[in-house]
Design an enzyme around this catalytic site. Structure first.
Site, PDB file in Angstrom:
ATOM      1  N   ASP A   1      -9.974  -9.395   8.351  1.00  0.00           N
ATOM      2  CA  ASP A   1      -9.423  -8.057   8.099  1.00  0.00           C
ATOM      3  C   ASP A   1     -10.382  -6.916   8.438  1.00  0.00           C
ATOM      4  O   ASP A   1      -9.946  -5.909   8.978  1.00  0.00           O
ATOM      5  CB  ASP A   1      -8.999  -7.946   6.622  1.00  0.00           C
ATOM      6  CG  ASP A   1      -8.060  -6.782   6.357  1.00  0.00           C
ATOM      7  OD1 ASP A   1      -7.167  -6.529   7.186  1.00  0.00           O
ATOM      8  OD2 ASP A   1      -8.211  -6.121   5.313  1.00  0.00           O
TER       9      ASP A   1
ATOM     10  N   HIS B   1     -10.853  -2.171  11.217  1.00  0.00           N
ATOM     11  CA  HIS B   1      -9.792  -3.064  10.730  1.00  0.00           C
ATOM     12  C   HIS B   1      -9.669  -4.234  11.712  1.00  0.00           C
ATOM     13  O   HIS B   1      -8.735  -4.300  12.506  1.00  0.00           O
ATOM     14  CB  HIS B   1      -8.487  -2.260  10.655  1.00  0.00           C
ATOM     15  CG  HIS B   1      -7.393  -2.910   9.884  1.00  0.00           C
ATOM     16  ND1 HIS B   1      -6.072  -2.614  10.090  1.00  0.00           N
ATOM     17  CD2 HIS B   1      -7.409  -3.834   8.894  1.00  0.00           C
ATOM     18  CE1 HIS B   1      -5.315  -3.324   9.259  1.00  0.00           C
ATOM     19  NE2 HIS B   1      -6.103  -4.066   8.532  1.00  0.00           N
TER      20      HIS B   1
ATOM     21  N   LYS C   1      -9.674  -1.779   1.364  1.00  0.00           N
ATOM     22  CA  LYS C   1      -9.301  -0.666   2.252  1.00  0.00           C
ATOM     23  C   LYS C   1     -10.021   0.618   1.859  1.00  0.00           C
ATOM     24  O   LYS C   1     -10.452   1.388   2.715  1.00  0.00           O
ATOM     25  CB  LYS C   1      -7.792  -0.446   2.198  1.00  0.00           C
ATOM     26  CG  LYS C   1      -6.972  -1.664   2.537  1.00  0.00           C
ATOM     27  CD  LYS C   1      -7.296  -2.182   3.899  1.00  0.00           C
ATOM     28  CE  LYS C   1      -6.376  -3.328   4.262  1.00  0.00           C
ATOM     29  NZ  LYS C   1      -6.674  -3.847   5.601  1.00  0.00           N
TER      30      LYS C   1
ATOM     31  N   CYS D   1       0.332  -8.298  11.467  1.00  0.00           N
ATOM     32  CA  CYS D   1       0.616  -8.556  12.886  1.00  0.00           C
ATOM     33  C   CYS D   1      -0.119  -9.804  13.382  1.00  0.00           C
ATOM     34  O   CYS D   1      -0.300  -9.975  14.588  1.00  0.00           O
ATOM     35  CB  CYS D   1       0.214  -7.368  13.740  1.00  0.00           C
ATOM     36  SG  CYS D   1       1.311  -5.955  13.552  1.00  0.00           S
TER      37      CYS D   1
ATOM     38  N   ARG E   1       1.501 -12.196  -1.123  1.00  0.00           N
ATOM     39  CA  ARG E   1       0.152 -12.466  -0.627  1.00  0.00           C
ATOM     40  C   ARG E   1      -0.504 -13.650  -1.318  1.00  0.00           C
ATOM     41  O   ARG E   1      -0.150 -14.006  -2.444  1.00  0.00           O
ATOM     42  CB  ARG E   1      -0.727 -11.233  -0.895  1.00  0.00           C
ATOM     43  CG  ARG E   1      -0.248  -9.943  -0.236  1.00  0.00           C
ATOM     44  CD  ARG E   1      -0.790  -9.811   1.141  1.00  0.00           C
ATOM     45  NE  ARG E   1      -0.361  -8.594   1.813  1.00  0.00           N
ATOM     46  CZ  ARG E   1      -1.096  -7.990   2.747  1.00  0.00           C
ATOM     47  NH1 ARG E   1      -2.264  -8.463   3.104  1.00  0.00           N
ATOM     48  NH2 ARG E   1      -0.634  -6.918   3.357  1.00  0.00           N
TER      49      ARG E   1
ATOM     50  N   TYR F   1      -1.527  -3.231  -6.945  1.00  0.00           N
ATOM     51  CA  TYR F   1      -1.385  -3.927  -5.662  1.00  0.00           C
ATOM     52  C   TYR F   1      -2.708  -3.932  -4.881  1.00  0.00           C
ATOM     53  O   TYR F   1      -3.398  -2.897  -4.819  1.00  0.00           O
ATOM     54  CB  TYR F   1      -0.274  -3.283  -4.806  1.00  0.00           C
ATOM     55  CG  TYR F   1      -0.285  -3.872  -3.430  1.00  0.00           C
ATOM     56  CD1 TYR F   1       0.246  -5.143  -3.207  1.00  0.00           C
ATOM     57  CD2 TYR F   1      -0.928  -3.237  -2.364  1.00  0.00           C
ATOM     58  CE1 TYR F   1       0.153  -5.737  -1.964  1.00  0.00           C
ATOM     59  CE2 TYR F   1      -1.018  -3.822  -1.129  1.00  0.00           C
ATOM     60  CZ  TYR F   1      -0.472  -5.071  -0.931  1.00  0.00           C
ATOM     61  OH  TYR F   1      -0.578  -5.670   0.296  1.00  0.00           O
TER      62      TYR F   1
ATOM     63  N   SER G   1      -1.674  -4.164  10.044  1.00  0.00           N
ATOM     64  CA  SER G   1      -1.382  -5.075   8.947  1.00  0.00           C
ATOM     65  C   SER G   1      -0.160  -5.926   9.273  1.00  0.00           C
ATOM     66  O   SER G   1       0.812  -5.427   9.816  1.00  0.00           O
ATOM     67  CB  SER G   1      -1.096  -4.273   7.677  1.00  0.00           C
ATOM     68  OG  SER G   1      -2.115  -3.327   7.475  1.00  0.00           O
TER      69      SER G   1
ATOM     70  N   ARG H   1       0.839  -1.188   0.000  1.00  0.00           N
ATOM     71  CA  ARG H   1       0.000   0.000   0.000  1.00  0.00           C
ATOM     72  C   ARG H   1       0.882   1.249   0.000  1.00  0.00           C
ATOM     73  O   ARG H   1       1.901   1.293   0.676  1.00  0.00           O
ATOM     74  CB  ARG H   1      -0.914   0.035   1.229  1.00  0.00           C
ATOM     75  CG  ARG H   1      -2.133  -0.867   1.094  1.00  0.00           C
ATOM     76  CD  ARG H   1      -3.064  -0.752   2.273  1.00  0.00           C
ATOM     77  NE  ARG H   1      -2.494  -1.319   3.489  1.00  0.00           N
ATOM     78  CZ  ARG H   1      -1.920  -0.628   4.448  1.00  0.00           C
ATOM     79  NH1 ARG H   1      -1.863   0.692   4.394  1.00  0.00           N
ATOM     80  NH2 ARG H   1      -1.420  -1.236   5.505  1.00  0.00           N
TER      81      ARG H   1
HETATM   82  C1  OXD Z   1      -3.407  -4.579   4.955  1.00  0.00           C
HETATM   83  C2  OXD Z   1      -4.128  -5.641   4.252  1.00  0.00           C
HETATM   84  O1  OXD Z   1      -2.435  -4.042   4.400  1.00  0.00           O
HETATM   85  O2  OXD Z   1      -5.020  -6.231   4.863  1.00  0.00           O
HETATM   86  O3  OXD Z   1      -3.810  -4.258   6.071  1.00  0.00           O
HETATM   87  O4  OXD Z   1      -3.850  -5.898   3.078  1.00  0.00           O
HETATM   88 MN    MN Z   2      -5.547  -5.227   6.739  1.00  0.00          MN
END
Ligand code: OXD
Ligand code: MN
Length: 590
Positions: free
Chosen positions: A277, A230, A210, A254, A374, A201, A252, A73
């Site tokens: 998410d 989130h 997002k 974690c 990913r 991306y 993100s 991002r």
């Molecule tokens: C993030 C995602 O970056 O979920 O938080 O992709």
């Molecule tokens: Mn996320």
């Protein structure tokens, strides 16, 4: 007469000038055709959009490499475009909508020449849910079209649902020429519209995620009296057979996905997954807080995912229910034609191409998989999918967790004294940065509610909105701070994490049901060690105590940092947050 949707598509096509327009219906047959196009026709530079993978070991899976500058991002290129800068707040990049439109129109002019414009009608949330929203994204790349089929409920029925309404959420996306200097993600909250250019991306390009489900939706929630967060959503089944639903907010990369699918290390406990998410939270008719996951897929970080860390995700990835599953920027084992990443089970393969397609040498500095590589996979593939996932009213939430990656200071778990204190716990959250966004990794930054990159308006107002939501709840969820990442004097993680986190969840469930006590500390209520199920863990008592250690001296710089952060919001910061801050300072004697 053209509908507002048809008119809008027509206008965007006049601007971007695609060679053809394809209205997607969201069917599997169509997804197969799009994959074929990505395998044989569309390219990024000389690289086809998709490559085939070993279909025996990784059924329905395809591989994608993004442009090398386009792997995370781009927070610094992400803007909220509301006429009033104050409304947007210091937590966002601001641009006046007129300026943003002008800038973007220039970049969009003719950007789809020779390409196909895909029209993607999709729902965020179950179509029958009163909390769901109808949306349409336009894009010029098959990868995004296919990813959106996985991540959302895409269907031509959405077009019928929108009918003559003008108020659907609108997203325009083009990869442009991938030039990082011509890359922008612009949000227009008043028009419920997102314009994104220059990136393919996930978080920049799958606009349902997002951009809409957090940035635009948080603004809508502020206006309409609900929350877009989130957060993962999960159900904890205990040995009594009772299922307790919780949410957890973490930045993100974690461990949200691992938590959402956790395989319990304690017998008799089972985790049911509803989302990894994003949660949309509404006050239900009974005055409780209900959560739905607006998405229908996982866009998860691959490195570190294995049968050891997240066996249920490995099963999800190798399940062949839903077409397709995508791997983006992992390494590629060329002997087996399989995706490969650091941390995957088994021996390191002999012949690997790295995420840029170059031969990779094991043991060196360079990683084969990009740290933010990913997978994109349907939630319906998950063996742990909760039976309530498609329930339009969502699930009632009993506890909410706020976590971060903190090597020091923050205890393994603590319970807020009340809702207001819980909002303060969320607001003061900090975390060490990860590879999910383009910035230096491992720096501490304040990330309130893990929403710093995603709150679409002034965070001072956001805290106020949270406080007001609490007033409307009859039986509000209890709020917890958690931290799996505290280290010992040698810099080693003390807590084993992953499946062992169930021990913390067990205590939380027992607290929620009034079955266990707690000890008061300046930071909140923490478990007595005797009340944590620790059998079989072999963590010495001094290390366990370290997980809960509170040293007032060590808190001084932290308190300073929190204060500075809060001050940014001026008089938009609710007084209640300062009251809790001052109470904490006093309790710590700092
Ligand atoms: C993030 C995602 O970056 O979920 O938080 O992709
Ligand atoms: Mn996320």
């Amino acid at each position: 007469m053209a509908t507002p949707l048809e008119k809008w598509v027509d206008e965007q096509a006049k601007l971007t000038k695609p060679a053809r327009i394809h209205w997607c219906d969201g069917s599997e047959e169509e997804a197969r055709k799009l994959i074929e196009i990505g395998l044989h026709e569309e390219k990024i530079g000389d690289t086809p959009i998709f490559q085939d993978l070993n279909q025996t070991n990784w059924p329905k899976s395809y591989y994608h490499r993004s442009h090398p500058t386009d792997v995370a991002r781009a927070e610094h290129l992400t803007f909220i475009c509301h006429p009033d800068k104050e409304t947007v707040g210091p937590n966002n990049n601001w641009m006046h909508p007129d300026e943003a439109r002008e800038k973007m129109r220039k970049l969009y002019d003719g950007c789809m020449k020779g390409r196909t414009m895909y029209v993607l009608p999709y729902m965020m949330g179950h179509p029958d849910s009163p909390y769901a929203k109808a949306s349409v994204q336009l894009t010029d790349v098959s990868y995004v079209a296919v990813s959106m089929r996985i991540m959302t409920r895409m269907s031509k029925d959405v077009i019928t649902k929108i009918g003559n309404r003008p108020d659907f959420v609108k997203g325009l996306h083009s990869v442009g020429d991938f030039d990082p200097n011509k890359r922008f993600i612009m949000h227009f909250p008043l028009e419920q519209e997102v314009w994104s250019v220059g990136s393919g991306y996930g978080g920049n390009a799958l606009l349902g995620k997002k951009c809409f489900a957090l940035r635009i939706a948080s603004w809508l929630g502020y206006q309409e009296g609900w929350l877009a967060e989130h957060m993962v959503i999960l159900g904890i089944q205990d040995p009594k057979g009772r299922v307790t639903y919780i949410t957890a907010a973490m930045p993100s990369a974690c461990g949200k996905t691992n938590l959402a699918m956790l395989e319990s290390a304690l017998p008799g406990y089972k985790i049911w997954t509803l989302g990894d998410d994003i949660a949309w939270l509404n006050v239900g008719p009974d005055g409780r807080l209900y959560a739905i996951n607006p998405e229908s897929g996982f866009f998860g970080v691959a490195p570190g995912t294995s049968m050891k860390t997240n066996p249920n995700m490995m099963r999800t990835l190798q399940n062949n229910k839903f077409f397709p599953t995508l791997f983006t920027n992992t390494g590629l084992d060329t002997d087996k034609n399989e995706p490969w990443w650091e941390g995957l089970d088994g021996a390191v393969p002999q012949h690997v191409l790295d995420w840029q397609g170059k031969p990779w040498t094991p043991g060196g500095e360079a990683k084969a998989a990009h740290p933010n590589s990913r997978f994109t996979v349907s939630i319906y593939n998950a063996p742990t999918l909760d039976k309530e996932f498609d329930n339009p009213r969502g699930v009632p939430i009993s506890a909410m967790l706020f976590g971060g990656r903190r090597m020091q200071l923050i205890p393994l778990v603590s319970e807020a004294f009340n809702w207001q204190h819980g909002v303060f716990l969320g607001a003061r959250t900090g975390s060490e940065t990860t590879a999910a966004a383009q910035h230096k990794v491992g720096m501490l930054r304040r990330d309130p509610f893990s929403m710093l990159p995603f709150c679409g308006y002034n965070m001072g107002d956001y805290f106020g909105h949270w406080l007001n939501m609490g007033k409307r709840l009859k039986n509000p969820p209890k709020i917890y701070s958690v931290n799996w990442f505290r280290v010992d004097d040698n810099g080693k993680f003390i807590w084993p994490g992953f499946g062992e986190n169930i021990r913390v969840l067990k205590w939380i469930v027992e607290r929620v049901h009034g079955e266990v006590g707690a000890k008061e500390t300046p930071l909140g209520l923490v478990p007595e060690l005797k009340d944590l199920e620790l059998s079989g863990l072999n963590i010495p008592a001094d290390k366990m105590n370290k997980l809960f250690e509170i040293k007032p001296e060590a808190w001084k710089p932290e308190l300073e940092d929190i204060r500075k952060y809060m001050e940014q919001f001026g008089d938009r910061m609710p007084q209640a947050m300062w009251d809790d801050y001052n109470a904490l300072v006093k309790k710590l004697g700092a």
